[in-house]
Design an enzyme around this catalytic site. Structure first.
Site, PDB file in Angstrom:
ATOM      1  N   SER A  13       0.816  -1.212   0.000  1.00  0.00           N
ATOM      2  CA  SER A  13       0.000   0.000   0.000  1.00  0.00           C
ATOM      3  C   SER A  13       0.853   1.268   0.000  1.00  0.00           C
ATOM      4  O   SER A  13       1.458   1.609   1.019  1.00  0.00           O
ATOM      5  CB  SER A  13      -0.904   0.010   1.243  1.00  0.00           C
ATOM      6  OG  SER A  13      -1.444   1.290   1.472  1.00  0.00           O
ATOM      7  N   GLY A 182      -6.988   5.641   6.172  1.00  0.00           N
ATOM      8  CA  GLY A 182      -6.517   6.361   4.999  1.00  0.00           C
ATOM      9  C   GLY A 182      -5.458   7.394   5.309  1.00  0.00           C
ATOM     10  O   GLY A 182      -5.472   8.031   6.357  1.00  0.00           O
ATOM     11  N   ASP A 184      -5.219  10.180   4.104  1.00  0.00           N
ATOM     12  CA  ASP A 184      -5.821  11.506   4.155  1.00  0.00           C
ATOM     13  C   ASP A 184      -6.491  11.787   5.496  1.00  0.00           C
ATOM     14  O   ASP A 184      -7.126  12.845   5.662  1.00  0.00           O
ATOM     15  CB  ASP A 184      -6.823  11.681   3.017  1.00  0.00           C
ATOM     16  CG  ASP A 184      -7.914  10.618   3.001  1.00  0.00           C
ATOM     17  OD1 ASP A 184      -7.760   9.603   3.709  1.00  0.00           O
ATOM     18  OD2 ASP A 184      -8.912  10.799   2.289  1.00  0.00           O
TER      19      ASP A 184
END
Length: 199
Positions: A13, A182, A184
């Protein structure tokens, strides 16, 4: 009381790579430590009935652009790995070994650098050995360790425990019992650590 972040990740990832770079900066500012939780993202997807973004062509095209934007914005060395999707089973087993040896920080740095700054194929044993050696590890010892049944089982168990806790993707971060998903959401993690927001 010391502060900790539980960080669930897989080297497959790039979003986890971006998140970790920023989390280290946050830890310096807030006096927080990271509790690393290696897992197999594919196993978590399977357990939760989730699918990888790459399986949705339009989403994948957007994500590739977004990754490049994110790397540029935060000044993070990055290249879209030409070998993606590659297997991280051995690399993630190695992460569990590195935790047991108190060398997880440098191990993670080496693996993420190889995968997402240099575009190397971590599924290749030769690449893994070269990466380990260049980072100052005894590659023979690591490669031997990741073949042990208890290390293999430990990765299965850590993946199962991640899914049981509600993890459905990577990166996933916990501050206490509060979940943040995430790269973000790293800013929200910092706010939680500094008590600026209550979930």
């Amino acid at each position: 009381m010391s502060k900790t972040i539980d960080f669930y990740y897989d080297f497959i990832s790039p979003a986890s790579y971006f998140a970790l770079v920023r989390l280290k900066e946050i830890c310096t500012r807030t006096g927080t430590t990271i509790n690393y939780k290696p897992m197999l993202l594919g196993g978590v997807f399977k357990a939760q009935g989730n699918t990888a973004p790459v399986t949705v062509p339009a989403k994948w095209e957007w994500i590739k652009i977004d990754f490049a934007r994110t790397a540029e914005y935060y000044g993070i060395p990055y290249t879209l790995n030409p070998h993606f999707i590659f297997s991280t089973v051995n690399a993630m087993r190695g992460a569990l070994w590195a935790i047991s040896e108190n060398r997880i920080e440098e191990y993670n740095q080496a693996m993420y650098q190889a995968a997402w700054a240099e575009g190397k194929d971590l599924s290749s044993a030769d690449v893994l050995i070269d990466t380990l050696n260049k980072a100052g590890f005894d590659a023979d010892a690591v490669m031997q360790a990741i073949t042990r049944p208890e290390v293999k089982q430990a990765l299965i168990t850590s993946t199962q425990e991640a899914a049981a806790r509600g993890v459905f993707g990577a990166p996933t971060m916990f501050v206490g019992d509060d979940i943040y998903f995430g790269q973000d959401r790293v800013d929200w993690v910092e706010r939680a650590l500094t008590d600026k927001v209550k979930p």
